[in-house]
Design a protein around this motif. Structure first.
Motif, PDB file in Angstrom:
ATOM      1  N   VAL A  74       0.850  -1.192   0.000  1.00 51.26           N
ATOM      2  CA  VAL A  74       0.000   0.000   0.000  1.00 51.26           C
ATOM      3  C   VAL A  74       0.886   1.242   0.000  1.00 51.26           C
ATOM      4  O   VAL A  74       2.064   1.186   0.369  1.00 51.26           O
ATOM      5  CB  VAL A  74      -0.934   0.021   1.235  1.00 51.26           C
ATOM      6  CG1 VAL A  74      -1.884  -1.153   1.208  1.00 51.26           C
ATOM      7  CG2 VAL A  74      -0.116   0.018   2.530  1.00 51.26           C
ATOM      8  N   GLY A  75       0.317   2.346  -0.419  1.00 49.60           N
ATOM      9  CA  GLY A  75       1.050   3.604  -0.420  1.00 49.60           C
ATOM     10  C   GLY A  75       2.320   3.516  -1.248  1.00 49.60           C
ATOM     11  O   GLY A  75       2.301   3.060  -2.395  1.00 49.60           O
ATOM     12  N   ASP A  76       3.418   3.960  -0.638  1.00 46.56           N
ATOM     13  CA  ASP A  76       4.693   3.977  -1.361  1.00 46.56           C
ATOM     14  C   ASP A  76       5.563   2.756  -1.073  1.00 46.56           C
ATOM     15  O   ASP A  76       6.746   2.763  -1.378  1.00 46.56           O
ATOM     16  CB  ASP A  76       5.470   5.251  -1.027  1.00 46.56           C
ATOM     17  CG  ASP A  76       5.752   5.386   0.469  1.00 46.56           C
ATOM     18  OD1 ASP A  76       5.281   4.528   1.255  1.00 46.56           O
ATOM     19  OD2 ASP A  76       6.430   6.359   0.865  1.00 46.56           O
ATOM     20  N   GLN A  77       4.981   1.704  -0.507  1.00 47.13           N
ATOM     21  CA  GLN A  77       5.771   0.524  -0.147  1.00 47.13           C
ATOM     22  C   GLN A  77       6.424  -0.136  -1.362  1.00 47.13           C
ATOM     23  O   GLN A  77       7.569  -0.588  -1.299  1.00 47.13           O
ATOM     24  CB  GLN A  77       4.903  -0.487   0.596  1.00 47.13           C
ATOM     25  CG  GLN A  77       4.496  -0.018   1.982  1.00 47.13           C
ATOM     26  CD  GLN A  77       3.500  -0.933   2.663  1.00 47.13           C
ATOM     27  OE1 GLN A  77       2.973  -1.876   2.049  1.00 47.13           O
ATOM     28  NE2 GLN A  77       3.211  -0.671   3.925  1.00 47.13           N
ATOM     29  N   GLU A  78       5.702  -0.185  -2.479  1.00 46.29           N
ATOM     30  CA  GLU A  78       6.262  -0.799  -3.684  1.00 46.29           C
ATOM     31  C   GLU A  78       7.467  -0.007  -4.189  1.00 46.29           C
ATOM     32  O   GLU A  78       8.504  -0.581  -4.540  1.00 46.29           O
ATOM     33  CB  GLU A  78       5.198  -0.904  -4.774  1.00 46.29           C
ATOM     34  CG  GLU A  78       5.632  -1.753  -5.962  1.00 46.29           C
ATOM     35  CD  GLU A  78       4.462  -2.061  -6.891  1.00 46.29           C
ATOM     36  OE1 GLU A  78       4.686  -2.778  -7.878  1.00 46.29           O
ATOM     37  OE2 GLU A  78       3.340  -1.593  -6.618  1.00 46.29           O
ATOM     38  N   ALA A  79       7.358   1.323  -4.206  1.00 51.30           N
ATOM     39  CA  ALA A  79       8.461   2.164  -4.665  1.00 51.30           C
ATOM     40  C   ALA A  79       9.660   2.047  -3.723  1.00 51.30           C
ATOM     41  O   ALA A  79      10.820   2.009  -4.165  1.00 51.30           O
ATOM     42  CB  ALA A  79       8.008   3.621  -4.761  1.00 51.30           C
ATOM     43  N   VAL A 160       9.553  -4.392   4.410  1.00 48.94           N
ATOM     44  CA  VAL A 160       8.904  -3.198   3.849  1.00 48.94           C
ATOM     45  C   VAL A 160       7.404  -3.401   3.967  1.00 48.94           C
ATOM     46  O   VAL A 160       6.806  -4.159   3.207  1.00 48.94           O
ATOM     47  CB  VAL A 160       9.306  -2.974   2.379  1.00 48.94           C
ATOM     48  CG1 VAL A 160       8.630  -1.722   1.836  1.00 48.94           C
ATOM     49  CG2 VAL A 160      10.820  -2.871   2.235  1.00 48.94           C
ATOM     50  N   GLY A 161       6.795  -2.748   4.961  1.00 52.73           N
ATOM     51  CA  GLY A 161       5.382  -2.965   5.213  1.00 52.73           C
ATOM     52  C   GLY A 161       5.141  -4.391   5.692  1.00 52.73           C
ATOM     53  O   GLY A 161       6.053  -5.065   6.172  1.00 52.73           O
ATOM     54  N   GLY A 162       3.891  -4.838   5.562  1.00 51.24           N
ATOM     55  CA  GLY A 162       3.619  -6.237   5.856  1.00 51.24           C
ATOM     56  C   GLY A 162       2.587  -6.470   6.931  1.00 51.24           C
ATOM     57  O   GLY A 162       2.255  -5.578   7.718  1.00 51.24           O
ATOM     58  N   ALA A 184       8.683   1.615   6.025  1.00 49.29           N
ATOM     59  CA  ALA A 184       7.345   1.798   5.450  1.00 49.29           C
ATOM     60  C   ALA A 184       6.250   1.104   6.249  1.00 49.29           C
ATOM     61  O   ALA A 184       5.467   0.315   5.718  1.00 49.29           O
ATOM     62  CB  ALA A 184       7.331   1.325   3.992  1.00 49.29           C
ATOM     63  N   ASP A 185       6.193   1.394   7.545  1.00 49.39           N
ATOM     64  CA  ASP A 185       5.119   0.879   8.408  1.00 49.39           C
ATOM     65  C   ASP A 185       5.101  -0.635   8.523  1.00 49.39           C
ATOM     66  O   ASP A 185       4.027  -1.255   8.645  1.00 49.39           O
ATOM     67  CB  ASP A 185       3.745   1.372   7.911  1.00 49.39           C
ATOM     68  CG  ASP A 185       3.620   2.886   7.975  1.00 49.39           C
ATOM     69  OD1 ASP A 185       4.121   3.478   8.952  1.00 49.39           O
ATOM     70  OD2 ASP A 185       3.036   3.469   7.042  1.00 49.39           O
ATOM     71  N   ALA A 186       6.276  -1.246   8.497  1.00 52.64           N
ATOM     72  CA  ALA A 186       6.363  -2.677   8.777  1.00 52.64           C
ATOM     73  C   ALA A 186       5.989  -2.919  10.238  1.00 52.64           C
ATOM     74  O   ALA A 186       6.042  -1.998  11.066  1.00 52.64           O
ATOM     75  CB  ALA A 186       7.780  -3.176   8.510  1.00 52.64           C
ATOM     76  N   PRO A 187       5.587  -4.146  10.595  1.00 53.08           N
ATOM     77  CA  PRO A 187       5.230  -4.432  11.987  1.00 53.08           C
ATOM     78  C   PRO A 187       6.337  -4.013  12.960  1.00 53.08           C
ATOM     79  O   PRO A 187       7.519  -4.234  12.692  1.00 53.08           O
ATOM     80  CB  PRO A 187       5.038  -5.949  11.985  1.00 53.08           C
ATOM     81  CG  PRO A 187       4.617  -6.263  10.585  1.00 53.08           C
ATOM     82  CD  PRO A 187       5.397  -5.322   9.724  1.00 53.08           C
ATOM     83  N   VAL A 188       5.947  -3.409  14.052  1.00 52.62           N
ATOM     84  CA  VAL A 188       6.899  -2.968  15.074  1.00 52.62           C
ATOM     85  C   VAL A 188       7.105  -4.099  16.075  1.00 52.62           C
ATOM     86  O   VAL A 188       6.155  -4.557  16.716  1.00 52.62           O
ATOM     87  CB  VAL A 188       6.394  -1.707  15.792  1.00 52.62           C
ATOM     88  CG1 VAL A 188       7.362  -1.299  16.910  1.00 52.62           C
ATOM     89  CG2 VAL A 188       6.217  -0.562  14.795  1.00 52.62           C
TER      90      VAL A 188
END
Length: 216
Positions: A74-79, A160-162, A184-188
């Motif tokens: 989602v968002g810019d995670q792919e970039a 990266v995210g997830g 990019a907002d990966a699990p903390v």
């Protein structure tokens, strides 16, 4: 940003001085060896440039760096994943992914377009199920169990995210005492390091590959 120790290069070899002991880096063993003194003619070098130099020389053991993340970014995670794959390739390192879509495909694309080697652990029995940017697809047929293999195989994992799948890989990585970085907002998760950006992650990857903050 990570503060790099003072590193030097001389005659294609990497050196460091810890104040009392001079050390040279063995790129095949990925370990530092005590020496009597630094060579007379040395030049300072950054950790990232040192990794790229050693990898380009062909004598460095090529442990892979894993990029993990969701199949539906989602968002810019792919970039971000694509830029991260390019950064790993720029260091001369091998990228390892789960070989599927989303973040995995984006990182693979970034690495492949930058001339890097992409290793993919395909969860299916058919290597053709890998995304088109994987250079070496390894069909395992073991499904999500491959998450543990990825974590075991790499000294560094970057999320990266997830969601839950990525969370399991982060947990495996920490359990196996690997360096786990997140973007990019990966699990903390306690023990995983939240990176400011891809540049930050790249610097931390280089430090770990040079065994500057822990043994490999």
């Amino acid at each position: 940003m990570v503060m790099e120790p003072q590193l030097f290069v001389a005659d294609g070899r990497l050196w460091r001085n810890d104040g009392v002991t001079a050390r040279s880096f063995d790129p095949w063993a990925l370990a530092w060896q005590d020496q009597t003194a630094l060579p007379a003619d040395v030049a300072p070098v950054a950790a990232e440039d040192a990794v790229a130099m050693l990898a380009a020389g062909g004598g460095m053991r090529r442990l892979p760096v894993a990029v993990i993340g969701p199949r539906e970014p989602v968002g810019d995670q792919e970039a971000i994943a694509r830029a991260l794959g390019a950064a790993i390739a720029g260091l001369g390192l091998v990228l390892l992914t789960g070989a599927k879509g989303g973040v995995m495909a984006a990182a693979s694309r970034g690495a492949a377009e930058s001339g890097g080697l992409v290793l993919g652990l395909v969860p299916d029995e058919d290597w053709r199920m890998a995304n088109p940017y994987v250079t070496v697809p390894l069909a395992t047929g073991i499904g999500p169990v491959r998450n543990a293999l990825i974590a075991r195989a790499c000294p560094v994992l970057v999320a990266v995210g997830g969601g839950y799948g990525t969370l399991s890989e982060i947990a495996y990585g920490l359990h196996f005492d690997k360096l786990v970085l997140t973007l990019a907002d990966a699990p903390v998760v306690d023990g995983a390091i939240i990176c400011a950006d891809v540049t930050d992650a790249r610097a931390r990857i280089a430090r770990r590959m040079l065994a500057l903050d822990a043994a490999l």
